[in-house]
Design a protein around this motif. Sequence first.
Motif, PDB file in Angstrom:
ATOM      1  N   ASN A 156     -92.699  19.187 -22.356  1.00 46.11           N
ATOM      2  CA  ASN A 156     -92.686  20.609 -22.704  1.00 46.11           C
ATOM      3  C   ASN A 156     -91.420  21.006 -23.466  1.00 46.11           C
ATOM      4  O   ASN A 156     -91.005  22.157 -23.424  1.00 46.11           O
ATOM      5  CB  ASN A 156     -92.790  21.458 -21.425  1.00 46.11           C
ATOM      6  CG  ASN A 156     -94.085  21.179 -20.695  1.00 46.11           C
ATOM      7  OD1 ASN A 156     -95.135  21.038 -21.326  1.00 46.11           O
ATOM      8  ND2 ASN A 156     -94.007  21.065 -19.377  1.00 46.11           N
ATOM      9  N   ASN A 198     -86.184  25.717 -30.773  1.00 50.12           N
ATOM     10  CA  ASN A 198     -86.083  27.133 -31.155  1.00 50.12           C
ATOM     11  C   ASN A 198     -84.823  27.352 -31.969  1.00 50.12           C
ATOM     12  O   ASN A 198     -83.778  26.745 -31.677  1.00 50.12           O
ATOM     13  CB  ASN A 198     -86.027  28.025 -29.906  1.00 50.12           C
ATOM     14  CG  ASN A 198     -87.319  27.972 -29.121  1.00 50.12           C
ATOM     15  OD1 ASN A 198     -88.396  28.085 -29.697  1.00 50.12           O
ATOM     16  ND2 ASN A 198     -87.207  27.762 -27.818  1.00 50.12           N
ATOM     17  N   ASN A 232     -85.039  15.976 -33.157  1.00 48.75           N
ATOM     18  CA  ASN A 232     -86.173  15.118 -32.790  1.00 48.75           C
ATOM     19  C   ASN A 232     -85.742  13.678 -32.576  1.00 48.75           C
ATOM     20  O   ASN A 232     -86.219  12.997 -31.676  1.00 48.75           O
ATOM     21  CB  ASN A 232     -87.240  15.167 -33.886  1.00 48.75           C
ATOM     22  CG  ASN A 232     -88.166  16.350 -33.689  1.00 48.75           C
ATOM     23  OD1 ASN A 232     -88.447  16.744 -32.561  1.00 48.75           O
ATOM     24  ND2 ASN A 232     -88.594  16.950 -34.784  1.00 48.75           N
ATOM     25  N   LYS A 261     -89.271  22.078 -26.480  1.00 53.40           N
ATOM     26  CA  LYS A 261     -89.555  22.763 -27.757  1.00 53.40           C
ATOM     27  C   LYS A 261     -88.260  23.079 -28.506  1.00 53.40           C
ATOM     28  O   LYS A 261     -87.201  23.224 -27.882  1.00 53.40           O
ATOM     29  CB  LYS A 261     -90.315  24.048 -27.484  1.00 53.40           C
ATOM     30  CG  LYS A 261     -91.774  23.779 -27.170  1.00 53.40           C
ATOM     31  CD  LYS A 261     -92.494  25.024 -26.734  1.00 53.40           C
ATOM     32  CE  LYS A 261     -93.934  24.675 -26.333  1.00 53.40           C
ATOM     33  NZ  LYS A 261     -94.599  25.807 -25.710  1.00 53.40           N
ATOM     34  N   GLY A 264     -86.427  22.138 -22.602  1.00 54.83           N
ATOM     35  CA  GLY A 264     -87.715  22.084 -21.924  1.00 54.83           C
ATOM     36  C   GLY A 264     -87.690  21.029 -20.840  1.00 54.83           C
ATOM     37  O   GLY A 264     -86.627  20.468 -20.527  1.00 54.83           O
TER      38      GLY A 264
END
Lengths: 394, 93
Positions: free
Chosen positions: A353, A357, A332, A355, A367
Motif C-alpha cells: 500500500n 505523494n 521507486n 504510495k 505506506g
Amino acid sequence: MKYHLIEVCINTYELKRILKFNAAEYKNIRCKENYTYLWIDKNYWNEFKERCQKSQIEIVSEKEIGFINKIKKIQYIRVFGVTICLFVAILLVISQFVWNISFDGNYTHTDAELKNFITENNINTGIFKAKIDCDNIEKLIRNNFSDITWVCAEVKGTNLIIHLNENYNKIIVEKEDAPYNIVANCDAVIDSIITRSGAANVKSGDQVKKGDLLISGAVDVYNEFEELISSKYVKADGDIEAEVNYNYSKKYDLKGKKKEYKKSYYTFNIVVGNKTFFTDSKQKKADVITQSYKMKIFKNFYLPVSIMKKQKIPFKYKDIQYSKEELKSLANKDFKYYLMTLEQKGYKILENNVKINFIGDQCVMEGDVKVLQPFGILETINVVEEGTTVNERN
Amino acid sequence: MIAINKSEICEKSSLPKDVFLGDSIIEIIGKRSVYIENYILINEITESRIIVKCKHYYIFVLGKQLNIEYYSNKACMKIVGDIDEISFNRSLH
C-alpha cells in the motif's frame, strides 16, 4: 671456476725451473716483457713457496685472486650477513604469533561479525600461538551463534582458520538446555501455527502484540479426574507464520545535491599491526574504495604487514533541481530495493500500500507493506531451584 | 747384431706409439688452441713464440698473444692465442 688462486709473478728465465716442480697444475701462464705470470691453486701455495726458497727462485709479486677473494673484498658482506641472520630471526619470532584470522563456510554471518565476536573474547591478530585454545574457540562460537551447527578451528602457519557450518534454513533452533517459550517479536496476525513441542497459545487468525505468548514451554499434566498434577517444562518448538505490517516512509526533496566526480587516484599505505604509515594528509571530499592486502609467504605464513590500496574519487556537491519524474523513479528504485531485501529474508509480500505523494517541494513515499513471515522468538523459562521451575508468565 | 726398428714393431703389434716411442699427441682446434701431451718441458715462452721440448724434437708454436691456459708437469698443456704456425725441429735453431 676460479675459486681461490694465487697469481705469481717471476722472472721469465726462472720459468723452466718452476715448471719442473711436480706441482698440481699451473694455469694461465703468460709472458710480459721479462716477467711471467702464472696462477697456482691456493692449496699448493705453501709448498710452492718452500720449493722456491730452496731453489732460490725469487717471487717478484703474489696476489690472491678468485671468487672467494672477491667475496672477502665486498665491504658490506658482514652487514649483509647480519641482515640475513636478523631477517631469519625475525621470521622465526613472527612465526610464533597469529597474524590473520580467516573464516570458511559462513553465509549468513559475515567475516566482520565473527571477527568482532572473537576479538571480544580476547582472540585477535598478534596473539601468541601457544595461547590459542582451538577447543575453546569452537565452544564459544557454538554457544553464541545458535544457527552454527559445526565449528572447527585450526592454526596453519600464522593463520587461524575457523571452518563453520551454518544451519541457515531453520529459523528457530535450540538455543540452550533450559526450557523456553516462543513469544511474538512484533504485532502481527497469526496465519498458521504447527506445534511440535509445548502448548500452542494462539490459533490462526489471532491478532497478537509484541511479547505475547505463542507456544508455551509449560505443559500441564492432568490425572484421570482432570485435576492438574504438575507442569512439565519443555523446549517450545513449532512453525509459526504470521502476517506482519511494515511501515515504509521516505522523503525526497525536489532540490537536491548531486556529487560531481573528478578523476580518481590511488594512494598506498603500509599497515604494521595497528599503525598506518604514509597516510594521505589531504582531507578532501572524496569517495574512498579501500582494498587491503595482507603480505604473506606461501599460503598460510602471514606477516604483520599489510598494504592498503585506496582509490579516492574526489567530488564536489552541486545543487540540482529534480523533476517530478526523476524523483519518482528515484523513490521507486529505493522502494524496489527495500522489497528485495524483504524477499531475500524469505518473507512473502502479500499487500503493498505504499504510495507516492508530492507535498510542496517534497516527494513522500509512504505506506504499509504486508508480508507473510516466519514468526516468534525464544524466551527462556528461569529455573529457580532443582525440581521447581518458574515460568515468568505465571 | 740385430737392428730393432721400434716403429715397425709398433705397427705390427698395434702398440700405442705415444707410449712405446715417446711421441707427443698434439690436438689443434682451429687457429685458437693447441693441446699437447707427452712433452718434457717448456723451453721458451714469449707472447709470440712457445717452444716445447719433446723426446725427439722441439715443437714451435708461433703466433700472437700466446699463453698457456693450463700446464701440468709432463701430462698435458693447452696453448691459446692467435696461432699462425706449428712446426717441428730436431734442434732449437
